[in-house]
Design an enzyme around this catalytic site. Structure first.
Site, short mmCIF file in Angstrom:
data_model
loop_
_atom_site.label_atom_id
_atom_site.label_comp_id
_atom_site.label_asym_id
_atom_site.label_seq_id
_atom_site.Cartn_x
_atom_site.Cartn_y
_atom_site.Cartn_z
N ASP A 230 61.39 -2.16 3.90
CA ASP A 230 60.99 -2.92 2.71
C ASP A 230 62.20 -3.57 2.03
OD1 ASP A 230 59.17 -0.86 3.39
OD2 ASP A 230 58.27 -0.88 1.40
N HIS A 232 61.33 -5.88 -0.74
CA HIS A 232 60.71 -5.97 -2.08
C HIS A 232 61.43 -6.92 -3.05
CE1 HIS A 232 57.18 -3.54 -2.16
NE2 HIS A 232 57.77 -2.50 -1.62
N ASP A 259 56.50 -5.66 3.40
CA ASP A 259 56.87 -5.56 1.98
C ASP A 259 58.14 -6.36 1.67
OD1 ASP A 259 54.64 -4.00 1.73
OD2 ASP A 259 55.62 -2.32 0.71
N ASP A 262 57.09 -8.68 -4.02
CA ASP A 262 56.60 -7.81 -5.12
C ASP A 262 57.70 -6.89 -5.65
OD1 ASP A 262 54.04 -8.77 -5.45
OD2 ASP A 262 53.10 -7.29 -4.13
N ARG A 263 57.54 -6.53 -6.91
CA ARG A 263 58.46 -5.65 -7.65
C ARG A 263 59.79 -6.33 -7.96
NH1 ARG A 263 56.35 -0.71 -8.73
NH2 ARG A 263 54.65 -0.05 -7.39
N ASN A 291 51.78 -3.52 3.22
CA ASN A 291 50.63 -3.45 2.31
C ASN A 291 50.78 -4.39 1.12
OD1 ASN A 291 52.72 -1.47 1.56
ND2 ASN A 291 51.36 -0.96 -0.14
N HIS A 340 54.53 -0.88 9.53
CA HIS A 340 54.92 -0.70 8.13
C HIS A 340 54.55 0.68 7.59
CE1 HIS A 340 55.97 -1.55 4.04
NE2 HIS A 340 54.79 -1.10 3.65
N HIS A 415 57.81 1.68 4.09
CA HIS A 415 56.74 2.01 3.14
C HIS A 415 57.09 3.08 2.10
CE1 HIS A 415 52.55 1.88 1.90
NE2 HIS A 415 52.18 3.00 2.48
#
Length: 486
Positions: A230, A232, A259, A262-263, A291, A340, A415
């Site tokens: 990830d 992110h 991923d 996001d965030r 996801n 993932h 993940h």
């Protein structure tokens, strides 16, 4: 007999000590440790709603929303008037995108605390979210009837103003020069023109759409292949990976294991960089769906807001379509299975079953595709419910059987945040790799990537620390109500 000798009293005192230690661990962002300590307090005194609600909050910090909901429910059972139980459960439902369940909890919270301005504010935000959702459902078109946004856009018709000084794609071909200039512009917080953003996303879509749901990758002898977890939206850490390990090229290929967005608040920069490398050289970079490459997550965790802010509304739809084209898993040299999330709720899943998944949709709530994106390993054998409330937890026996039945050596998945950026589990048969160091600017973890060299394909793991980034906080573009809770 004095109350001091009462065993119940002494166990309650001990429980309080554990709670105080747990609170300290929580403040130090050591959330797993906090959970263990709250658990010890709960064992000594299960009738304290506070312990359950506190543990729920610690689970929330680790994105274990399923466990948070269970604990908050327990707090409510112990004390139906305990407002924080409803508050914590409502927050966990929101984080999972279950707005209607959250609304019930905030309505209950308002009944218990009618004069609390905070409870009122959160209820209002939640009502707004549910109304918006109902409106979208009402005007929504069924997936099968929806017209593709990608098919309706021609990037050639988007004008580039003469005063634009950023990176430009000459003609149809994305060159290394362009990608380097674009990354440099991003580093200096400049935007890419909509025309070129559109060109990259549409070209990436064509390539991804043509790939199978399970991609076989061959690494030739003497060559290496790098797997990242990830990212992110942590663009400056992505640049650091390329500093440490070289830019993606045919000689130095990468797989980014989901991923991407996001965030972190530089998600657009991350995804355009990864897509641009894919356009430049398809075999230099492989991309797997996570996801968070889904509409429901992007709505809550910032990518949708960021795309609207930096590009436009139409790009939100465009990215959602392209995310549905991302492959679900990869196999390196018929030995290493990379995905993932993790493995399955049933035995006997073959690689051919994964190849056969029709992935061109939003991730379903159950089934193979959901489990590939959401599942997590557990230390004990067998299978258990997921701490996240989606997918499942699977033990070493499940991993071993899957590898044997498919003639594979290793599962690599992402993940989950890990302190060192990776963790080796299931007797060395499963490695988690996570490439977002100091995740959300607060977890203090390292990031990692894994190099595999053919022919032996043994994992060589490299850990790295976070680098500074401009002062834009994580979740800066996240939905209002989620920011209220973070």
């Amino acid at each position: 007999m004095t109350s001091m000798d009462d065993p119940a009293d002494s166990s309650h005192e001990k429980a309080e000590e554990f709670k105080l230690l747990a609170n300290e661990a929580f403040k130090a962002h050591k959330f797993s440790q906090a959970i263990e300590l709250y658990s010890q307090a709960i064992e000594l005194n299960p009738q304290s709603a506070v312990y359950w609600a506190n543990r729920a909050l610690a689970h929330t910090k680790l994105e274990e929303y399923g466990s948070a909901i269970q604990d908050a429910t327990k707090a409510i059972e112990v004390d139906p008037r305990y407002s924080k139980g409803y508050y914590r459960r409502g927050a966990a439902y929101l984080a999972m995108g279950k707005f209607k369940d959250a609304l019930k909890d905030f309505q209950q919270l308002k009944k218990i605390c009618p004069n609390d301005p905070d409870a009122t504010k959160k209820l209002k935000e939640c009502e707004k979210a549910v109304l918006k959702l109902r409106f979208e459902e009402a005007i929504g078109v069924h997936e099968s009837e929806r017209q593709s946004v990608a098919d309706s856009i021609d990037f050639h018709t988007i004008e580039v103003e003469p005063q634009y000084t950023g990176a430009r794609i000459e003609g149809e071909v994305v060159s290394l020069e362009f990608v380097k200039k674009m990354m440099d512009d991003f580093k200096n917080q400049k935007c890419l023109h909509k025309r070129y953003a559109c060109q990259i996303v549409l070209q990436a879509r064509e390539m991804l759409r043509a790939m199978p749901s399970l991609v076989d990758i061959t690494v030739s002898n003497g060559h290496q292949f790098t797997v990242c977890g990830d990212v992110h939206g942590q663009f400056y850490d992505l640049l650091n990976i390329f500093e440490l390990n070289g830019l993606p090229s045919e000689e130095n290929p990468y797989l980014f294991n989901g991923d991407f967005v996001d965030r972190g608040s530089f998600s657009l920069e991350v995804i355009l960089t990864l897509f641009a490398f894919k356009c430049m050289s398809p075999s230099a970079i492989y991309l797997s769906r996570g996801n968070h490459e889904s509409k429901s997550m992007n709505k809550i965790y910032g990518f949708e807001g960021e795309v609207k802010s930096k590009l436009s509304e139409i790009f939100v739809e465009l990215f959602a379509e392209v995310f549905c084209c991302l492959p679900l898993a990869h196999v390196l040299n018929e030995k290493v299975f990379v995905v993932h999330g993790g493995l399955f709720s049933v035995d006997g899943v073959k690689l051919s079953d994964i190849r056969a998944i029709d992935r061109f949709c939003e991730p379903p709530e159950e089934g193979l595709m959901c489990e590939l994106l959401w599942s997590d390993p557990q230390p004990h054998p067998g299978r258990g419910p997921s701490k996240r409330g989606v997918g499942l937890s699977f033990g070493e026996d499940v991993t071993k059987r899957f590898l044997q039945e498919n003639n594979l050596d290793l599962v690599v998945r992402s993940h989950e945040v890990k302190d060192e950026g990776y963790e080796i589990e299931h007797g060395g048969r499963l490695i988690t790799v996570f490439s977002a160091p100091n995740y959300c600017d607060q977890m203090g973890n390292k990031g990692a990537f894994i190099r595999f060299k053919a022919p032996d394909m043994k994992p060589d793991i490299v850990s790295f620390s976070a680098v500074p980034h401009p002062d834009v906080k994580p979740m800066a573009y996240a939905s209002n109500f989620l920011r209220m809770f973070s």
